[in-house]
Design a protein around this motif. Structure first.
Motif, mmCIF file in Angstrom:
data_model
loop_
_atom_site.group_PDB
_atom_site.id
_atom_site.type_symbol
_atom_site.label_atom_id
_atom_site.label_comp_id
_atom_site.label_asym_id
_atom_site.label_seq_id
_atom_site.Cartn_x
_atom_site.Cartn_y
_atom_site.Cartn_z
ATOM 1 N N GLY A 1 -61.077 -7.206 74.566
ATOM 2 C CA GLY A 1 -61.958 -8.084 74.691
ATOM 3 C C GLY A 1 -63.440 -7.986 74.940
ATOM 4 O O GLY A 1 -64.228 -8.831 75.454
ATOM 5 N N MET A 2 -63.969 -6.523 75.102
ATOM 6 C CA MET A 2 -65.052 -6.270 75.531
ATOM 7 C C MET A 2 -66.127 -5.415 74.446
ATOM 8 O O MET A 2 -65.441 -5.027 73.388
ATOM 9 N N GLU A 3 -67.037 -5.876 74.602
ATOM 10 C CA GLU A 3 -68.203 -5.141 73.734
ATOM 11 C C GLU A 3 -69.036 -3.575 74.559
ATOM 12 O O GLU A 3 -68.877 -3.850 75.756
ATOM 13 N N PRO A 4 -69.291 -2.660 73.709
ATOM 14 C CA PRO A 4 -69.597 -1.599 74.156
ATOM 15 C C PRO A 4 -71.319 -1.513 74.537
ATOM 16 O O PRO A 4 -72.077 -2.054 73.721
ATOM 17 N N LEU A 5 -71.755 -1.199 75.716
ATOM 18 C CA LEU A 5 -73.146 -1.207 76.125
ATOM 19 C C LEU A 5 -73.264 0.252 76.507
ATOM 20 O O LEU A 5 -72.777 0.775 77.700
ATOM 21 N N GLY A 6 -74.386 0.959 75.888
ATOM 22 C CA GLY A 6 -74.897 2.099 76.405
ATOM 23 C C GLY A 6 -76.452 2.103 77.043
ATOM 24 O O GLY A 6 -76.486 1.004 78.019
ATOM 25 N N TRP A 7 -77.280 2.769 76.845
ATOM 26 C CA TRP A 7 -78.412 2.531 77.523
ATOM 27 C C TRP A 7 -79.571 3.049 76.867
ATOM 28 O O TRP A 7 -79.296 3.951 76.009
ATOM 29 N N ALA B 1 -81.747 -5.932 64.493
ATOM 30 C CA ALA B 1 -81.773 -7.269 64.610
ATOM 31 C C ALA B 1 -80.244 -7.760 64.703
ATOM 32 O O ALA B 1 -79.933 -8.984 64.436
ATOM 33 N N ALA B 2 -79.352 -7.053 64.750
ATOM 34 C CA ALA B 2 -77.945 -7.274 65.071
ATOM 35 C C ALA B 2 -77.545 -8.325 66.118
ATOM 36 O O ALA B 2 -78.282 -8.082 67.349
ATOM 37 N N LEU B 3 -76.491 -9.104 65.995
ATOM 38 C CA LEU B 3 -76.501 -10.411 67.074
ATOM 39 C C LEU B 3 -75.140 -9.675 67.699
ATOM 40 O O LEU B 3 -74.232 -9.167 66.920
ATOM 41 N N LEU B 4 -75.041 -10.116 68.807
ATOM 42 C CA LEU B 4 -73.509 -9.951 69.289
ATOM 43 C C LEU B 4 -72.816 -11.039 68.899
ATOM 44 O O LEU B 4 -72.951 -12.073 68.754
ATOM 45 N N GLY B 5 -71.609 -10.367 68.060
ATOM 46 C CA GLY B 5 -70.775 -11.457 67.361
ATOM 47 C C GLY B 5 -70.808 -11.230 65.898
ATOM 48 O O GLY B 5 -70.152 -11.580 65.023
ATOM 49 N N GLY B 6 -72.001 -10.342 65.739
ATOM 50 C CA GLY B 6 -71.857 -9.882 64.086
ATOM 51 C C GLY B 6 -71.213 -8.765 63.975
ATOM 52 O O GLY B 6 -70.918 -7.944 65.123
ATOM 53 N N GLU B 7 -71.218 -8.273 62.604
ATOM 54 C CA GLU B 7 -70.324 -7.055 62.502
ATOM 55 C C GLU B 7 -71.228 -5.979 62.042
ATOM 56 O O GLU B 7 -72.190 -6.071 61.226
ATOM 57 N N ARG C 1 -65.959 -21.666 76.419
ATOM 58 C CA ARG C 1 -65.305 -21.704 75.261
ATOM 59 C C ARG C 1 -64.183 -20.584 75.158
ATOM 60 O O ARG C 1 -64.454 -19.742 75.737
ATOM 61 N N ALA C 2 -63.372 -20.833 74.442
ATOM 62 C CA ALA C 2 -62.179 -19.926 74.082
ATOM 63 C C ALA C 2 -62.717 -18.574 73.559
ATOM 64 O O ALA C 2 -63.725 -18.566 72.656
ATOM 65 N N ARG C 3 -62.178 -17.656 73.905
ATOM 66 C CA ARG C 3 -62.495 -16.339 73.601
ATOM 67 C C ARG C 3 -62.069 -16.117 72.195
ATOM 68 O O ARG C 3 -61.046 -16.193 71.890
ATOM 69 N N VAL C 4 -62.835 -15.281 71.187
ATOM 70 C CA VAL C 4 -62.587 -14.925 69.836
ATOM 71 C C VAL C 4 -62.098 -13.357 69.998
ATOM 72 O O VAL C 4 -62.612 -12.715 70.870
ATOM 73 N N ARG C 5 -61.605 -13.139 68.937
ATOM 74 C CA ARG C 5 -61.416 -11.683 68.747
ATOM 75 C C ARG C 5 -62.792 -10.877 68.610
ATOM 76 O O ARG C 5 -63.392 -11.310 68.060
ATOM 77 N N THR C 6 -62.700 -9.819 69.476
ATOM 78 C CA THR C 6 -64.005 -8.897 69.437
ATOM 79 C C THR C 6 -63.914 -7.829 68.226
ATOM 80 O O THR C 6 -62.774 -7.300 68.094
ATOM 81 N N LEU C 7 -64.954 -7.772 67.821
ATOM 82 C CA LEU C 7 -65.128 -6.828 66.507
ATOM 83 C C LEU C 7 -64.871 -5.359 67.122
ATOM 84 O O LEU C 7 -65.551 -4.983 67.898
ATOM 85 N N VAL C 8 -64.569 -4.339 66.335
ATOM 86 C CA VAL C 8 -64.425 -2.981 66.782
ATOM 87 C C VAL C 8 -65.883 -2.407 66.234
ATOM 88 O O VAL C 8 -66.265 -2.445 64.960
ATOM 89 N N ARG C 9 -66.662 -1.986 67.090
ATOM 90 C CA ARG C 9 -67.729 -1.377 66.687
ATOM 91 C C ARG C 9 -67.697 0.044 66.514
ATOM 92 O O ARG C 9 -66.667 0.746 66.662
#
Length: 285
Positions: free
Chosen positions: A212-218, A29-35, A78-86
């Motif tokens: 500023g990027m999120e990681p996506l696998g498959w 149930a994780a959201l993009l933007g959640g930690e 909207r302004a980009r916010v800091r991307t969390l380290v996954r």
């Protein structure tokens, strides 16, 4: 259409949010933007390998009644916010009904990418293209087409190396240089990245977040790079199709004619079966 209007349109296409989940119970149930929760379990193995109604008719073909309507609210960026380290890549789309994501790696290639774009345009659906900077630099026109069609372009490094065998500075150079080419051609810095071979480590996650990027696998690997035959690729997708699946295919890196033909075979079937072909967009908070 003026250059400023085209740039604005591209930014609007990138605005919005979607829910994406990692594998494993804790991440479902994780959201993009959640930690990622401290001490949370790593991703569970999934098929394919990890972490390693009313739109206009196009091309004379009426889009399937089941295709996904745009997920995002179109408004000023909207302004980009800091991307969390996954600690792990996102692997699935969650909480969006019978949604699936189609992704294509290693391009763009002028021999195969244009036909894939034409097929996606014919059925009025969007996909993700994880491009290599060395390819993108030579074919910026194809990135502009992706932007105009509403596809999402992600970073797949400059030359597709095995990042886990490289120094921090070398990884950073591979990813930063590619992001610069994408931003120049696409009109927007990439918000997603994918490690070549699905090989992730702490440095890769840190650098991706820094850029500023999120990681996506498959979730579903078509194994099309092995050239198993068009029918085999189609059958793999039909057999493993499921809500939330992220499909890995390729539009470059070899002879991808089977991948091109397979898309034309399986895409209408997925739509008619009620699957919504969509693209995830990182939540901007």
């Amino acid at each position: 259409m003026t250059k400023d209007h085209m740039f604005t349109r591209r930014r609007l296409l990138m605005a919005g949010a979607a829910v994406v989940a990692t594998s494993g119970a804790a991440g479902a149930a994780a959201l993009l933007g959640g930690e990622t929760a401290p001490g949370g379990a790593g991703p569970s193995p999934v098929p394919g390998g990890t972490p390693a109604a009313g739109s206009p008719t196009r091309g004379g073909v009426k889009p399937s009644a089941y295709r996904l309507q745009p997920l995002t609210g179109y408004g000023p960026p909207r302004a980009r916010v800091r991307t969390l380290v996954r600690r792990e890549p996102f692997l699935r789309v969650a909480g969006m009904g019978r949604a699936m994501v189609l992704t294509f790696d290693d391009g763009p290639d002028p021999r195969y990418t244009p036909e894939i774009l034409r097929t996606l345009r014919e059925y009025d659906v969007h996909a993700m293209f994880f491009v290599c900077g060395s390819m993108a630099a030579d074919h910026k026109d194809l990135l502009r087409q992706m932007a105009d069609d509403g596809h999402v372009v992600g970073n797949h490094t400059w030359s597709h190396p095995l990042l886990t065998k490289m120094s921090y500075s070398a990884i950073h150079a591979q990813m930063e240089r590619t992001s610069e080419v994408i931003e120049e051609a696409y009109g927007e810095a990439p918000r997603w990245f994918r490690a070549p071979y699905g090989a992730w480590n702490r440095a890769v996650f840190h650098i991706g977040a820094d850029l500023g990027m999120e990681p996506l696998g498959w979730t579903l690997d078509t194994l099309d790079w092995r050239s198993p035959g068009t029918r085999t690729i189609v059958e793999r997708i039909e057999r493993q199709a499921d809500p939330g699946v992220v499909v890995l295919s390729h539009d470059a890196g070899g002879n991808r004619s089977q991948s091109v033909r397979a898309l034309r075979d399986y895409l209408p079937g997925l739509l008619d079966a009620g699957y919504q072909i969509t693209v995830p967009r990182r939540r901007m908070v």
